[in-house]
Design a protein around this motif. Structure first.
Motif, PDB file in Angstrom:
ATOM      1  N   LEU A 115     -26.653 -20.313 -53.627  1.00 60.00           N
ATOM      2  CA  LEU A 115     -26.349 -19.247 -52.016  1.00 60.00           C
ATOM      3  C   LEU A 115     -25.496 -19.344 -51.557  1.00 60.00           C
ATOM      4  N   VAL A 116     -25.303 -18.139 -50.496  1.00 58.38           N
ATOM      5  CA  VAL A 116     -24.077 -17.689 -50.536  1.00 58.38           C
ATOM      6  C   VAL A 116     -24.481 -17.442 -49.229  1.00 58.38           C
ATOM      7  N   VAL A 117     -24.040 -17.948 -47.690  1.00 60.44           N
ATOM      8  CA  VAL A 117     -23.675 -17.762 -46.561  1.00 60.44           C
ATOM      9  C   VAL A 117     -22.551 -17.278 -46.228  1.00 60.44           C
ATOM     10  N   SER A 118     -22.625 -16.595 -44.749  1.00 56.50           N
ATOM     11  CA  SER A 118     -20.906 -16.199 -44.786  1.00 56.50           C
ATOM     12  C   SER A 118     -21.892 -15.092 -42.800  1.00 56.50           C
ATOM     13  N   ASP A 119     -20.308 -15.814 -43.440  1.00 59.94           N
ATOM     14  CA  ASP A 119     -20.475 -15.360 -41.137  1.00 59.94           C
ATOM     15  C   ASP A 119     -20.370 -13.493 -40.936  1.00 59.94           C
ATOM     16  N   VAL A 120     -20.948 -13.879 -40.061  1.00 60.79           N
ATOM     17  CA  VAL A 120     -21.479 -12.146 -38.958  1.00 60.79           C
ATOM     18  C   VAL A 120     -20.505 -11.905 -39.327  1.00 60.79           C
ATOM     19  N   GLY A 121     -19.256 -12.136 -38.890  1.00 63.85           N
ATOM     20  CA  GLY A 121     -17.995 -11.499 -38.274  1.00 63.85           C
ATOM     21  C   GLY A 121     -17.252 -11.013 -39.719  1.00 63.85           C
ATOM     22  N   ASN A 122     -17.221 -11.348 -40.961  1.00 66.54           N
ATOM     23  CA  ASN A 122     -16.362 -11.225 -41.977  1.00 66.54           C
ATOM     24  C   ASN A 122     -16.626  -9.810 -41.871  1.00 66.54           C
ATOM     25  N   HIS A 123     -14.816  -9.740 -42.718  1.00 61.86           N
ATOM     26  CA  HIS A 123     -14.437  -9.180 -42.874  1.00 61.86           C
ATOM     27  C   HIS A 123     -15.077  -7.523 -44.346  1.00 61.86           C
ATOM     28  N   ALA A 124     -15.252  -6.895 -44.651  1.00 61.85           N
ATOM     29  CA  ALA A 124     -16.360  -5.894 -45.390  1.00 61.85           C
ATOM     30  C   ALA A 124     -16.277  -6.449 -46.608  1.00 61.85           C
ATOM     31  N   ARG A 134     -25.085 -12.707 -57.382  1.00 66.64           N
ATOM     32  CA  ARG A 134     -25.979 -12.421 -57.870  1.00 66.64           C
ATOM     33  C   ARG A 134     -27.142 -13.534 -57.438  1.00 66.64           C
ATOM     34  N   GLY A 135     -26.634 -14.067 -56.501  1.00 68.90           N
ATOM     35  CA  GLY A 135     -26.868 -15.144 -55.613  1.00 68.90           C
ATOM     36  C   GLY A 135     -27.944 -15.100 -54.549  1.00 68.90           C
ATOM     37  N   THR A 136     -28.322 -15.505 -53.590  1.00 74.91           N
ATOM     38  CA  THR A 136     -28.972 -15.318 -52.404  1.00 74.91           C
ATOM     39  C   THR A 136     -28.110 -15.514 -51.366  1.00 74.91           C
ATOM     40  N   SER A 137     -27.704 -14.042 -50.331  1.00 72.54           N
ATOM     41  CA  SER A 137     -27.139 -14.643 -49.794  1.00 72.54           C
ATOM     42  C   SER A 137     -27.814 -14.635 -47.681  1.00 72.54           C
ATOM     43  N   GLN A 138     -27.086 -15.747 -46.902  1.00 71.37           N
ATOM     44  CA  GLN A 138     -27.617 -15.678 -45.799  1.00 71.37           C
ATOM     45  C   GLN A 138     -26.494 -15.015 -44.938  1.00 71.37           C
ATOM     46  N   VAL A 139     -26.728 -14.454 -43.846  1.00 70.62           N
ATOM     47  CA  VAL A 139     -25.743 -13.818 -42.880  1.00 70.62           C
ATOM     48  C   VAL A 139     -25.723 -14.805 -41.629  1.00 70.62           C
ATOM     49  N   VAL A 140     -24.991 -15.981 -41.370  1.00 73.04           N
ATOM     50  CA  VAL A 140     -25.375 -16.809 -39.931  1.00 73.04           C
ATOM     51  C   VAL A 140     -24.708 -16.394 -38.998  1.00 73.04           C
ATOM     52  N   GLU A 141     -24.883 -17.196 -37.688  1.00 67.03           N
ATOM     53  CA  GLU A 141     -24.046 -16.765 -36.921  1.00 67.03           C
ATOM     54  C   GLU A 141     -22.797 -16.851 -36.391  1.00 67.03           C
ATOM     55  N   HIS A 142     -21.627 -16.129 -35.378  1.00 70.78           N
ATOM     56  CA  HIS A 142     -20.460 -15.803 -35.883  1.00 70.78           C
ATOM     57  C   HIS A 142     -19.298 -17.899 -35.377  1.00 70.78           C
ATOM     58  N   PRO A 160     -25.101 -23.727 -57.400  1.00 69.15           N
ATOM     59  CA  PRO A 160     -24.425 -24.230 -56.429  1.00 69.15           C
ATOM     60  C   PRO A 160     -24.904 -23.235 -55.054  1.00 69.15           C
ATOM     61  N   ALA A 161     -24.195 -23.989 -54.383  1.00 69.17           N
ATOM     62  CA  ALA A 161     -24.318 -23.617 -52.792  1.00 69.17           C
ATOM     63  C   ALA A 161     -22.225 -23.324 -52.555  1.00 69.17           C
ATOM     64  N   VAL A 162     -22.110 -22.061 -51.522  1.00 72.29           N
ATOM     65  CA  VAL A 162     -21.053 -21.800 -50.430  1.00 72.29           C
ATOM     66  C   VAL A 162     -20.160 -21.165 -49.558  1.00 72.29           C
ATOM     67  N   PHE A 163     -19.930 -21.102 -48.914  1.00 70.55           N
ATOM     68  CA  PHE A 163     -19.410 -20.808 -46.930  1.00 70.55           C
ATOM     69  C   PHE A 163     -18.868 -19.781 -47.582  1.00 70.55           C
ATOM     70  N   VAL A 164     -18.711 -18.343 -46.547  1.00 75.58           N
ATOM     71  CA  VAL A 164     -17.546 -17.219 -47.348  1.00 75.58           C
ATOM     72  C   VAL A 164     -16.808 -17.603 -45.369  1.00 75.58           C
ATOM     73  N   SER A 165     -16.006 -17.642 -45.186  1.00 73.37           N
ATOM     74  CA  SER A 165     -15.939 -16.854 -43.640  1.00 73.37           C
ATOM     75  C   SER A 165     -13.869 -16.167 -43.700  1.00 73.37           C
ATOM     76  N   ASP A 166     -13.998 -15.196 -42.493  1.00 70.86           N
ATOM     77  CA  ASP A 166     -12.561 -14.917 -42.538  1.00 70.86           C
ATOM     78  C   ASP A 166     -11.455 -16.704 -41.986  1.00 70.86           C
ATOM     79  N   VAL A 193     -15.437 -20.552 -49.181  1.00 73.03           N
ATOM     80  CA  VAL A 193     -14.202 -19.173 -49.686  1.00 73.03           C
ATOM     81  C   VAL A 193     -13.585 -18.786 -48.668  1.00 73.03           C
ATOM     82  N   LEU A 194     -12.325 -18.850 -48.718  1.00 75.75           N
ATOM     83  CA  LEU A 194     -12.089 -18.406 -47.168  1.00 75.75           C
ATOM     84  C   LEU A 194     -10.842 -17.671 -47.165  1.00 75.75           C
ATOM     85  N   ASP A 195     -11.007 -16.225 -46.671  1.00 76.69           N
ATOM     86  CA  ASP A 195     -10.303 -15.144 -46.842  1.00 76.69           C
ATOM     87  C   ASP A 195      -9.294 -15.550 -44.842  1.00 76.69           C
TER      88      ASP A 195
END
Length: 377
Positions: A115-124, A134-142, A160-166, A193-195
């Protein structure tokens, strides 16, 4: 005609005022630059330029191949060691761009059934990484740790699960609540994972970055990506994290395995800039001071500017067309500013985007604010 549909797309973009064009700049542009990402003013610093030239004289114009074949030099390895040490991580891996680094980190750490959780404001680049994973993505509030928790609760494994964000978002310049995000991830055993493209060189002790400032540097569940093209005034990107994660990327990240290595000149410039920042940590604080001053003067003049958490100052425009005209009028008056409009802005609000460089003088700050006010639509 095979590509005739493109003409319709052109008409739509033109009607919406969203046509983008390339504008080559001269080497000695007379414009006051508040559009680039040269936060510390190091791109033309003599030491950085000489670092690039010295590397090119030593290693040649290119790295000659994939880093797993011929593209890794002693210079790349030295840059990785010093970058990891500076930011407080065990290891680092240099890529040909920050975009490639983000694609590598997200795809390699989100295998099948993850599972990949991603902030809606993330970079392209993070968004594209989620799409390619190859996992499932969910976009969450900023910038919402509770939204991250809710998303992680839905994951049933077995991956595994991972959260990605700027760490600092490139549109408004606001910072993510990193400590709270880390707490949410740890409740569910998820990686983070942080950009830090807009944090390195600006935030943290001496510019060591937003994760360092949040006490997350070196954590075994945190991976950070950076770019070498902003505060370090060069080109390229890197992933920082535990050694086992970096080794995993060497063996699995397609944008590392199948891409030509970063050019030696770029690696040499970035290394020189990093060493200069170590000697002159006050540059990071100055970039933040300039951002705060720009914001204060712009809001005092009646502009709707977002309070900056790093070195990006965002000024809202009335419309996409208004933003384009505003930026063009600024340019005609000798000031270069960024222009962000749909689809580049997730909230649909067009903006001027200003870079608060550490080398801006008080007179240049005053001039910039004056021009923005005089050209306001």
């Amino acid at each position: 005609m095979a590509f005739g549909w493109i003409d319709q797309q052109v008409r739509v973009r033109t009607r919406r005022g969203l046509v983008r064009t390339l504008r080559p700049r001269p080497a000695d542009s007379p414009l006051l630059d508040l559009a680039s990402n040269d936060y510390l003013g190091l791109t033309r610093h003599p030491e950085v330029v000489e670092g690039a030239a010295r590397a090119a004289r030593t290693w040649g114009g290119g790295s000659t191949g994939s880093r797993l074949v011929t593209g890794t030099t002693e210079l790349h390895a030295q840059l990785e060691r010093e970058l990891a040490d500076f930011c407080g991580f065990e290891a680092a891996l240099v890529f040909s761009s920050g975009y490639a680094a983000n694609l590598a980190a997200v795809t390699a750490l989100a295998p099948l059934r993850s599972l990949v959780v991603s902030d809606v404001g993330n970079h392209a680049s993070l968004i594209d990484g989620c799409r390619l994973a190859r996992g499932t993505s969910q976009v969450v509030e900023h910038a919402d740790p509770d939204a991250v928790r809710k998303a992680l609760q839905t994951h049933e494994g077995p991956g595994p699960a991972v959260f990605v964000s700027d760490t600092v978002f490139s549109v408004d310049g606001d910072a993510a609540p990193l400590a709270a995000h880390a707490e949410a991830c740890r409740e569910y055993g998820a990686g983070l994972v942080l950009d830090d493209a807009h944090g390195l060189g600006v935030l943290g002790d001496g510019g060591r970055g937003a994760p360092h400032a949040a006490g997350l540097a070196g954590a075994d569940d945190v991976v950070v990506t950076v770019t070498l093209s902003k505060s370090l005034g060069s080109q390229g990107g890197a992933v920082l994290g535990p050694a086992r994660v970096i080794d995993h990327l060497v063996n699995t990240a397609r944008t590392f395995i199948f891409d030509t290595g970063l050019a030696p000149a770029a690696a040499g410039a970035a290394l020189s800039a990093l060493r200069l920042l170590r000697r002159e940590p006050e540059r990071a604080a100055r970039a933040r001071e300039v951002a705060a001053e720009l914001h204060a003067r712009l809001t005092a003049a009646g502009h709707e500017a977002v309070r900056p958490d790093a070195a990006v100052v965002s000024v809202r425009a009335p419309s996409p067309e208004g933003a384009v005209q505003w930026a063009a009028d600024c340019r005609a008056a000798g000031l270069s500013v960024g222009c962000f409009r749909p689809p580049s802005v997730p909230d649909g609000i067009s903006r001027l985007r200003l870079t608060a460089r550490a080398d801006l003088s008080e007179a240049q700050i005053e001039r910039a604010v004056r021009v923005i006010g005089e050209t306001r639509p």
